[in-house]
Design an enzyme around this catalytic site. Structure first.
Site, PDB file in Angstrom:
ATOM      1  N   GLY A   1       0.812  -1.216   0.000  1.00  0.00           N
ATOM      2  CA  GLY A   1       0.000   0.000   0.000  1.00  0.00           C
ATOM      3  C   GLY A   1       0.845   1.265   0.000  1.00  0.00           C
ATOM      4  O   GLY A   1       0.538   2.223   0.697  1.00  0.00           O
TER       5      GLY A   1
ATOM      6  N   THR B   1       2.770   4.090  -2.834  1.00  0.00           N
ATOM      7  CA  THR B   1       2.239   4.833  -3.989  1.00  0.00           C
ATOM      8  C   THR B   1       1.769   3.852  -5.068  1.00  0.00           C
ATOM      9  O   THR B   1       0.700   4.029  -5.663  1.00  0.00           O
ATOM     10  CB  THR B   1       3.323   5.768  -4.541  1.00  0.00           C
ATOM     11  OG1 THR B   1       3.705   6.653  -3.495  1.00  0.00           O
ATOM     12  CG2 THR B   1       2.826   6.572  -5.711  1.00  0.00           C
TER      13      THR B   1
ATOM     14  N   SER C   1       1.131  -3.515   5.353  1.00  0.00           N
ATOM     15  CA  SER C   1       1.528  -3.632   6.742  1.00  0.00           C
ATOM     16  C   SER C   1       1.996  -2.278   7.260  1.00  0.00           C
ATOM     17  O   SER C   1       2.988  -1.734   6.777  1.00  0.00           O
ATOM     18  CB  SER C   1       2.655  -4.668   6.832  1.00  0.00           C
ATOM     19  OG  SER C   1       3.449  -4.429   7.963  1.00  0.00           O
TER      20      SER C   1
ATOM     21  N   ILE D   1       5.627  -2.318   8.433  1.00  0.00           N
ATOM     22  CA  ILE D   1       6.700  -2.176   7.431  1.00  0.00           C
ATOM     23  C   ILE D   1       6.723  -0.759   6.871  1.00  0.00           C
ATOM     24  O   ILE D   1       7.782  -0.169   6.693  1.00  0.00           O
ATOM     25  CB  ILE D   1       6.523  -3.212   6.296  1.00  0.00           C
ATOM     26  CG1 ILE D   1       6.711  -4.616   6.862  1.00  0.00           C
ATOM     27  CG2 ILE D   1       7.505  -2.961   5.156  1.00  0.00           C
ATOM     28  CD1 ILE D   1       6.477  -5.730   5.876  1.00  0.00           C
TER      29      ILE D   1
ATOM     30  N   GLU E   1       8.159  12.378  -4.751  1.00  0.00           N
ATOM     31  CA  GLU E   1       7.273  13.523  -4.569  1.00  0.00           C
ATOM     32  C   GLU E   1       7.244  14.446  -5.779  1.00  0.00           C
ATOM     33  O   GLU E   1       6.591  15.469  -5.751  1.00  0.00           O
ATOM     34  CB  GLU E   1       7.716  14.284  -3.316  1.00  0.00           C
ATOM     35  CG  GLU E   1       7.859  13.323  -2.125  1.00  0.00           C
ATOM     36  CD  GLU E   1       7.785  13.985  -0.772  1.00  0.00           C
ATOM     37  OE1 GLU E   1       8.464  14.988  -0.597  1.00  0.00           O
ATOM     38  OE2 GLU E   1       7.031  13.467   0.085  1.00  0.00           O
TER      39      GLU E   1
ATOM     40  N   LYS F   1       4.840  22.072 -10.954  1.00  0.00           N
ATOM     41  CA  LYS F   1       6.193  21.832 -11.464  1.00  0.00           C
ATOM     42  C   LYS F   1       6.220  22.070 -12.978  1.00  0.00           C
ATOM     43  O   LYS F   1       5.512  21.403 -13.724  1.00  0.00           O
ATOM     44  CB  LYS F   1       6.580  20.381 -11.140  1.00  0.00           C
ATOM     45  CG  LYS F   1       7.867  19.946 -11.787  1.00  0.00           C
ATOM     46  CD  LYS F   1       8.236  18.525 -11.398  1.00  0.00           C
ATOM     47  CE  LYS F   1       9.454  18.057 -12.184  1.00  0.00           C
ATOM     48  NZ  LYS F   1       9.801  16.670 -11.926  1.00  0.00           N
TER      49      LYS F   1
ATOM     50  N   LEU G   1       8.252  -0.203  -7.303  1.00  0.00           N
ATOM     51  CA  LEU G   1       9.632  -0.585  -7.002  1.00  0.00           C
ATOM     52  C   LEU G   1       9.830  -2.099  -7.082  1.00  0.00           C
ATOM     53  O   LEU G   1      10.953  -2.565  -7.272  1.00  0.00           O
ATOM     54  CB  LEU G   1      10.020  -0.064  -5.613  1.00  0.00           C
ATOM     55  CG  LEU G   1       9.950   1.469  -5.463  1.00  0.00           C
ATOM     56  CD1 LEU G   1      10.199   1.886  -4.018  1.00  0.00           C
ATOM     57  CD2 LEU G   1      10.933   2.166  -6.384  1.00  0.00           C
TER      58      LEU G   1
ATOM     59  N   ILE H   1       6.903   7.348 -10.662  1.00  0.00           N
ATOM     60  CA  ILE H   1       5.444   7.366 -10.493  1.00  0.00           C
ATOM     61  C   ILE H   1       4.779   7.243 -11.869  1.00  0.00           C
ATOM     62  O   ILE H   1       3.769   6.560 -12.026  1.00  0.00           O
ATOM     63  CB  ILE H   1       4.997   8.635  -9.733  1.00  0.00           C
ATOM     64  CG1 ILE H   1       5.513   8.544  -8.288  1.00  0.00           C
ATOM     65  CG2 ILE H   1       3.488   8.807  -9.769  1.00  0.00           C
ATOM     66  CD1 ILE H   1       5.325   9.794  -7.458  1.00  0.00           C
TER      67      ILE H   1
HETATM   68  P1  FAD Z   1       6.788   1.111  -1.119  1.00  0.00           P
HETATM   69  O1  FAD Z   1       6.485   2.532  -0.868  1.00  0.00           O
HETATM   70  O2  FAD Z   1       8.022   0.549  -0.512  1.00  0.00           O
HETATM   71  O3  FAD Z   1       5.539   0.281  -0.629  1.00  0.00           O
HETATM   72  C1  FAD Z   1       5.618  -1.095  -0.372  1.00  0.00           C
HETATM   73  C2  FAD Z   1       4.356  -1.554   0.321  1.00  0.00           C
HETATM   74  O4  FAD Z   1       4.412  -2.961   0.480  1.00  0.00           O
HETATM   75  C3  FAD Z   1       4.154  -0.965   1.718  1.00  0.00           C
HETATM   76  O5  FAD Z   1       2.800  -0.635   1.905  1.00  0.00           O
HETATM   77  C4  FAD Z   1       4.529  -2.111   2.630  1.00  0.00           C
HETATM   78  O6  FAD Z   1       3.853  -2.053   3.862  1.00  0.00           O
HETATM   79  C5  FAD Z   1       4.052  -3.292   1.795  1.00  0.00           C
HETATM   80  N1  FAD Z   1       4.705  -4.547   2.165  1.00  0.00           N
HETATM   81  C6  FAD Z   1       5.988  -4.909   1.915  1.00  0.00           C
HETATM   82  N2  FAD Z   1       6.237  -6.129   2.465  1.00  0.00           N
HETATM   83  C7  FAD Z   1       5.092  -6.522   3.049  1.00  0.00           C
HETATM   84  C8  FAD Z   1       4.709  -7.671   3.786  1.00  0.00           C
HETATM   85  N3  FAD Z   1       5.560  -8.645   4.055  1.00  0.00           N
HETATM   86  N4  FAD Z   1       3.455  -7.715   4.239  1.00  0.00           N
HETATM   87  C9  FAD Z   1       2.563  -6.734   4.011  1.00  0.00           C
HETATM   88  N5  FAD Z   1       2.865  -5.628   3.319  1.00  0.00           N
HETATM   89  C10 FAD Z   1       4.109  -5.517   2.853  1.00  0.00           C
HETATM   90  N6  FAD Z   1       9.424   8.613  -7.998  1.00  0.00           N
HETATM   91  C11 FAD Z   1       8.976   9.679  -8.655  1.00  0.00           C
HETATM   92  O7  FAD Z   1       8.134   9.543  -9.538  1.00  0.00           O
HETATM   93  N7  FAD Z   1       9.441  10.910  -8.360  1.00  0.00           N
HETATM   94  C12 FAD Z   1      10.400  11.121  -7.453  1.00  0.00           C
HETATM   95  O8  FAD Z   1      10.759  12.262  -7.194  1.00  0.00           O
HETATM   96  C13 FAD Z   1      10.963  10.001  -6.794  1.00  0.00           C
HETATM   97  N8  FAD Z   1      11.953  10.123  -5.893  1.00  0.00           N
HETATM   98  C14 FAD Z   1      12.496   9.005  -5.330  1.00  0.00           C
HETATM   99  C15 FAD Z   1      13.615   9.099  -4.508  1.00  0.00           C
HETATM  100  C16 FAD Z   1      14.209   7.962  -3.987  1.00  0.00           C
HETATM  101  C17 FAD Z   1      15.447   8.069  -3.154  1.00  0.00           C
HETATM  102  C18 FAD Z   1      13.619   6.697  -4.204  1.00  0.00           C
HETATM  103  C19 FAD Z   1      14.205   5.460  -3.590  1.00  0.00           C
HETATM  104  C20 FAD Z   1      12.499   6.600  -4.990  1.00  0.00           C
HETATM  105  C21 FAD Z   1      11.952   7.732  -5.580  1.00  0.00           C
HETATM  106  N9  FAD Z   1      10.864   7.637  -6.434  1.00  0.00           N
HETATM  107  C22 FAD Z   1      10.405   8.734  -7.091  1.00  0.00           C
HETATM  108  C23 FAD Z   1      10.196   6.365  -6.614  1.00  0.00           C
HETATM  109  C24 FAD Z   1       8.943   6.319  -5.750  1.00  0.00           C
HETATM  110  O9  FAD Z   1       9.263   6.580  -4.409  1.00  0.00           O
HETATM  111  C25 FAD Z   1       8.291   4.954  -5.860  1.00  0.00           C
HETATM  112  O10 FAD Z   1       8.093   4.638  -7.201  1.00  0.00           O
HETATM  113  C26 FAD Z   1       6.962   4.946  -5.172  1.00  0.00           C
HETATM  114  O11 FAD Z   1       7.050   5.416  -3.875  1.00  0.00           O
HETATM  115  C27 FAD Z   1       6.381   3.572  -5.190  1.00  0.00           C
HETATM  116  O12 FAD Z   1       6.868   2.764  -4.167  1.00  0.00           O
HETATM  117  P2  FAD Z   1       6.150   1.381  -3.965  1.00  0.00           P
HETATM  118  O13 FAD Z   1       4.730   1.612  -3.660  1.00  0.00           O
HETATM  119  O14 FAD Z   1       6.494   0.511  -5.112  1.00  0.00           O
HETATM  120  O15 FAD Z   1       6.915   0.778  -2.701  1.00  0.00           O
END
Ligand code: FAD
Length: 506
Positions: free
Chosen positions: A14, A16, A40, A43, A50, A79, A338, A351
């Protein structure tokens, strides 16, 4: 012939990615599917991410999101582009602005006439022909005015900055209202089907409390860990750190500056670069760096020494490996966010890649037949998108002329992907950029970086000579003048936000 539709979709994660997927599918699938999301709190989410690119407006439109409400709820700002500082040579700056450059004149693109006149010493800097860049420089903002014919005001293109946690919360509310069920809990393991046509397909995730969440299609949005796509299915990861050597980031918010700039900043340091993302309630900052060249402590000192205001907490370390999952879709698991791969945030593309991953999933949405060719095409398109964005980001590193650190020298001397080499060779030959298929960055994006970082070219398009120098000079001057006039009538970014979408002060 009847389609045999799936019924149960489970989104794992949960952040982005998870909530964008949940919000989009709950809107686009018309309530016909049972969508559950497991996350979770323990986690948590990566919590950065952003800055966006203009395509996000399309996402918001599909979801029926009101822009001003969205900005208020996420402490957002607008932006118009990204300012790059110290990338070509130290002390230089340029902007990659959104939207078009100049106006069409005749046979060849605007930039070719500009190249011709620049050689003759009769052109202004490239930025003066872009309304987004000039508005950003003047700290001004307003959305495009499509009711004004033939005006550069029609060409204003923009994206958003927002608070990542508030964004996830905003989308969660929207998705839950549209029927998505959220399940709180930590997933301990996944179980897979044994034998039969769909041997190895994931059939459930099992929470630490023993609850089984069964499904047919699993969307892995679990972040870097890739809970299903990697830990369960062992899909494999293609490592691109040879081209993009940064492997860590330190992130810290700070108090806002006096003025909220309508652009992201990307300032190169000795062994990496620092982002600055202005929001209404704070400024987001982060230092992206390569741990072979600088320690975490040194990286933190550099970050903290370059903030607008007081840091609001300690810098948070995030480790990453640039690259992509070998298949974004494996069996009945589709990785989005990710979990599918990571390209560093220099051009704010992650994003967007979540958004395009969701769109691709909708395009190739499976039914009980689980068509192999659809999955292959999904994976082919994902790879194409990743590789082309990777090339664009690598360009910023390759095309540097810095001599002050071994990091930048290594980047300038590295071997690059053949697809990027071809783009650079093509530009060098006659200043041409060829956009391949529907790759994300357009000619205008490439040109701004190539020019901003001093790419030498051997010549320009021969057909630019079919117009007289005097005609082109008049044309360039009128485009430049009209843009300057338009920028003057725009409100400042602060004024626009205060009037249209100011967030509540906490
Ligand atoms: P996460 O935010 O890590 O979410 C993972 C989810 O999985 C969480 O809800 C967690 O609780 C859940 N989860 C994991 N394991 C379990 C488990 N065992 N049981 C239950 N739940 C679990 N993107 C942009 O477009 N613009 C930006 O400016 C930008 N800046 C960034 C800067 C950095 C340094 C980084 C690292 C990334 C950046 N990004 C940017 C990328 C952006 O942050 C991600 O694409 C976005 O936040 C998506 O993350 P996610 O949802 O894939 O993963």
């Amino acid at each position: 012939m009847q389609n045999q539709a799936l019924k149960d979709i489970v989104i794992v994660g949960g952040g982005t990615a998870g909530w964008m997927t949940a919000a989009a599918l709950s809107t686009m699938l018309n309530g016909r599917y049972n969508i559950r999301l497991v996350e979770s709190d323990e986690i948590g989410i990566v919590g950065v991410g952003e800055a966006t690119i203009p395509m996000i407006q399309r996402f918001n439109r599909v979801l029926g999101i009101d822009e001003h409400e969205f900005m208020r709820e996420t402490q957002g700002s607008f932006k118009l582009g990204i300012e790059f500082v110290n990338w070509g040579k130290q002390g230089e700056r340029y902007m990659h602005g959104f939207g078009r450059l100049g106006q069409d004149l005749a046979t060849v693109p605007f930039d070719q006439y500009w190249q011709k006149m620049r050689r003759a010493g009769k052109a202004a800097p490239l930025e003066e022909y872009s309304i987004s860049r000039m508005a950003a420089k003047a700290n001004r903002f307003m959305p495009a005015r499509h009711d004004v014919p033939n005006s550069p005001l029609r060409d204003i293109a923009y994206a958003y900055h927002f608070d990542a946690s508030l964004y996830a919360r905003y989308l969660r509310k929207l998705a839950e209202t549209r029927g998505v069920t959220r399940i709180e809990g930590k997933i301990a393991r996944a179980t897979q089907r044994q034998g039969g046509e769909h041997d190895g397909f994931v059939d459930a995730v099992v929470l630490e409390n023993g609850e089984r969440v069964e499904g047919e299609l699993f969307i892995d949005c679990s972040g870097f860990r890739g809970l299903l796509i990697e830990q369960t299915l062992h899909t494999g990861y293609e490592d691109w750190t040879g081209w993009l050597p940064a492997d860590r980031a330190l992130a810290v918010p700070c108090e806002s500056a006096a003025r909220m700039t309508p652009y992201t900043s990307a300032t190169a340091h000795q062994s990496g670069w620092q982002w600055r993302i202005p929001l209404q309630h704070r400024t987001g900052n982060g230092h992206v760096y390569c741990s072979r060249f600088i320690s975490d402590d040194e990286a933190a000192s550099t970050l903290l020494a370059n903030l607008d205001g007081k840091a609001l907490g300690e810098p948070r370390l995030i480790k990453f490996q640039t690259g992509m999952r070998k298949q974004a879709w494996n069996r009945n698991v589709v990785a989005i966010g990710l979990a599918g791969g990571f390209l560093e945030p220099l051009e704010s593309t992650s994003i967007h890649m979540i958004q395009s991953g969701i769109q691709r999933l909708v395009d190739f949405f499976p039914d009980q037949r689980w068509s192999a060719i659809d999955r292959e095409e999904f994976n082919r398109q994902s790879r194409f998108e990743y590789e082309r964005i990777r090339d664009f980001i690598v360009l910023h590193y390759k095309l540097n002329q810095r001599t002050d650190s071994s990091y930048w020298l290594e980047c300038a001397n590295m071997a690059i992907p053949a697809t990027l080499q071809r783009k650079m060779d093509m530009y060098r030959s006659h200043g041409r950029v060829v956009r391949v298929d529907n790759e994300l960055f357009s000619e205008v994006g490439w040109i701004q970086v190539l020019e901003g970082q001093n790419m030498p070219i051997d010549g320009y398009h021969p057909l630019a000579d079919t117009q007289s120098e005097a005609d082109i000079a008049d044309y360039l001057e009128s485009v430049r003048g009209v843009i300057a006039q338009c920028v003057k009538v725009m409100p400042t970014h602060d004024e626009y936000i205060a009037k249209m979408c100011a967030a509540r002060k906490n």
